[in-house]
Design a protein around this motif. Structure first.
Motif, PDB file in Angstrom:
ATOM      1  N   ILE A 280       0.830  -1.206   0.000  1.00 41.66           N
ATOM      2  CA  ILE A 280       0.000   0.000   0.000  1.00 41.66           C
ATOM      3  C   ILE A 280       0.867   1.258   0.000  1.00 41.66           C
ATOM      4  O   ILE A 280       0.561   2.241  -0.679  1.00 41.66           O
ATOM      5  CB  ILE A 280      -0.960  -0.016   1.196  1.00 41.66           C
TER       6      ILE A 280
ATOM      7  N   TRP B  26     -10.224   2.001  -0.582  1.00 37.39           N
ATOM      8  CA  TRP B  26      -9.199   1.181  -1.234  1.00 37.39           C
ATOM      9  C   TRP B  26      -9.827  -0.138  -1.661  1.00 37.39           C
ATOM     10  O   TRP B  26     -10.598  -0.742  -0.905  1.00 37.39           O
ATOM     11  CB  TRP B  26      -8.088   0.801  -0.264  1.00 37.39           C
TER      12      TRP B  26
ATOM     13  N   VAL C 256      -7.713  -3.449  -3.174  1.00 39.46           N
ATOM     14  CA  VAL C 256      -6.411  -3.935  -3.628  1.00 39.46           C
ATOM     15  C   VAL C 256      -6.518  -5.431  -3.892  1.00 39.46           C
ATOM     16  O   VAL C 256      -7.020  -6.185  -3.042  1.00 39.46           O
ATOM     17  CB  VAL C 256      -5.308  -3.676  -2.577  1.00 39.46           C
TER      18      VAL C 256
ATOM     19  N   CYS D 295      -2.527   4.096   5.457  1.00 43.49           N
ATOM     20  CA  CYS D 295      -1.886   2.785   5.570  1.00 43.49           C
ATOM     21  C   CYS D 295      -1.810   2.309   7.015  1.00 43.49           C
ATOM     22  O   CYS D 295      -1.818   1.097   7.288  1.00 43.49           O
ATOM     23  CB  CYS D 295      -0.497   2.830   4.952  1.00 43.49           C
TER      24      CYS D 295
END
Length: 266
Positions: free
Chosen positions: A49, A82, A84, A195
């Motif tokens: 990240i 986010w 991912v 993060c």
């Protein structure tokens, strides 16, 4: 229509398409460091990240819309969501290329894709993110100026199945011990860095969980001295960590999907 005139029209059309498509993918090259790996000799999820986050920061800096320029106007991009997806975690000393580009801008929202590949072109991970353009003095979203959007340009989105920006919270959650926000959690916006919420959540996941998908919904910014109350759930290969305050106001909801080499308890 003459040949010369036709060529001129085609040339204008190509130039128009290029202008609309923007600046192509912004990339930088890296090498996986010892400080970025876990006990399995592979890149950690928070480190991945950070590569993506750093890439978007470099991109902004290089198009003239960096940290200092935005701070001078009391503006900042704040992450809202986010998603991912990881195909493979690179190992120690592997050389990688990290890329990002904007896919759309709508009023005060910016949409980005990210990609990490090996030097040989193997796709390692990709991501989709939604950012909010904020007036940091007033603490609310504001419309992105056209000249700033034009500086980035836009590109066609990566082939990803985008899930809802609202991460579902399971009904049954197990409460864990609370902890304070500390100085190392804070970034230049005086908030917990995006993060860091993922790093916090990692402490409540099985040690050898091989995470293949991460989704994070950011709801409220935690600041220095806040107390975070974690709640955890695990069901059918999905682990959910909710980070909230004592009034049950949610800072972030972190959801991961993955597999274990063998059965492990939370």
């Amino acid at each position: 229509m003459g040949c010369t005139q036709r060529i001129k029209q085609i040339s204008k059309r190509v130039l128009y398409i290029k202008e609309k498509r923007g600046k192509q993918m912004y990339t930088f090259n890296g090498r996986i460091r010892y400080s970025e790996i876990d006990h399995r000799d592979q890149l950690t999820l928070p480190a991945l990240i950070n590569y993506f986050q750093d890439c978007s920061t470099f991109h902004s800096e290089d198009v003239g819309m960096g940290h200092k320029e935005l701070m001078a106007k009391n503006r900042a991009w704040i992450l809202s969501y986010w998603q991912v997806e990881i195909t493979r975690y690179p190992k120690l000393c592997e050389r990688v290329q990290v890329g990002t580009f904007a896919t759309d801008f709508q009023k005060f929202l910016g949409y980005r894709n990210f990609l990490m590949k090996t030097e040989e072109g193997e796709e390692l991970a990709k991501a989709y993110a939604v950012w909010v353009y904020m007036d940091m003095m007033k603490g609310r979203p504001v419309r992105l100026p056209k000249e700033e959007a034009d500086a980035y340009g836009i590109e066609p989105a990566l082939d990803m199945k985008i899930e809802s920006r609202k991460v579902a919270v399971p009904e049954r959650l197990e409460e864990r011990e609370s902890f304070p926000v500390r100085k190392h959690h804070i970034d230049t916006n005086e908030h917990v860095n995006n993060c860091q919420y993922v790093q916090m959540a990692m402490d409540y996941l099985p040690r050898d969980l091989e995470i293949r998908r991460l989704r994070v919904e950011y709801k409220k910014s935690a600041v220095l001295g806040d107390i975070i109350y974690p709640k955890v759930a695990a069901e059918d290969g999905v682990w959910t960590v909710v980070l909230e305050n004592e009034e049950n106001q949610v800072y972030a909801v972190i959801e991961v999907r993955g597999s274990l080499p063998q059965e492990e308890a939370l």
